[in-house]
Motif scaffolding. Structure first.
Motif, PDB file in Angstrom:
ATOM      1  N   VAL A  42     -36.493  -7.418  10.906  1.00  0.00           N
ATOM      2  CA  VAL A  42     -37.036  -6.331  11.713  1.00  0.00           C
ATOM      3  C   VAL A  42     -37.627  -6.921  12.977  1.00  0.00           C
ATOM      4  N   ASP A  43     -37.148  -6.448  14.137  1.00  0.00           N
ATOM      5  CA  ASP A  43     -37.637  -6.879  15.439  1.00  0.00           C
ATOM      6  C   ASP A  43     -38.049  -5.624  16.208  1.00  0.00           C
ATOM      7  N   ASP A  45     -38.378  -2.021  16.736  1.00  0.00           N
ATOM      8  CA  ASP A  45     -37.719  -0.851  16.161  1.00  0.00           C
ATOM      9  C   ASP A  45     -36.320  -1.171  15.653  1.00  0.00           C
ATOM     10  N   LYS A  46     -35.816  -2.355  15.946  1.00  0.00           N
ATOM     11  CA  LYS A  46     -34.456  -2.736  15.554  1.00  0.00           C
ATOM     12  C   LYS A  46     -34.473  -3.379  14.162  1.00  0.00           C
ATOM     13  N   THR A  48     -32.122  -5.107  11.160  1.00  0.00           N
ATOM     14  CA  THR A  48     -30.838  -5.754  10.913  1.00  0.00           C
ATOM     15  C   THR A  48     -30.687  -6.012   9.421  1.00  0.00           C
TER      16      THR A  48
END
Length: 102
Positions: A42-43, A45-46, A48
């Protein structure tokens, strides 16, 4: 807010840079570093979770030391037969500090 969920010791742990985690005993390389396999990244709001994208992400940790968990006493008893058994166990653990998630 950047964090990752990594697979370590049969469990999954949520880690971020600077966090200290206690895992089942793992071996480090000659520099004292360990690379953990991410399951989720998690970065901001993104999020993966694709396996091809996760293959590019590295979670590196430094081993702070090996230790042993608390003693667990296992007792077995059967009534009227005289059967008693007592056994102890201490889990082998490793304390690590997450140094980078990239």
């Amino acid at each position: 807010m950047v964090f990752a969920v990594v697979r370590a010791g049969g469990r999954q742990e949520k880690v971020e840079v600077g966090s200290i985690v206690v895992l089942d005993r793992i071996k480090a390389d000659k520099d004292g570093n360990v690379e953990l396999a991410p399951v989720l990244f998690v970065d901001g709001d993104k999020i993966t979770h694709d396996s091809k994208a996760l293959a590019k992400i590295k979670v590196v940790a430094t081993v702070l030391g090996d230790e042993r968990g608390p003693k667990i006493v296992i007792q077995k008893f059967k009534n009227k037969t005289g059967y008693k058994k007592r056994q102890g166990h201490r889990q082998e653990l490793t304390r690590i500090k997450i140094t980078s998630i990239a």
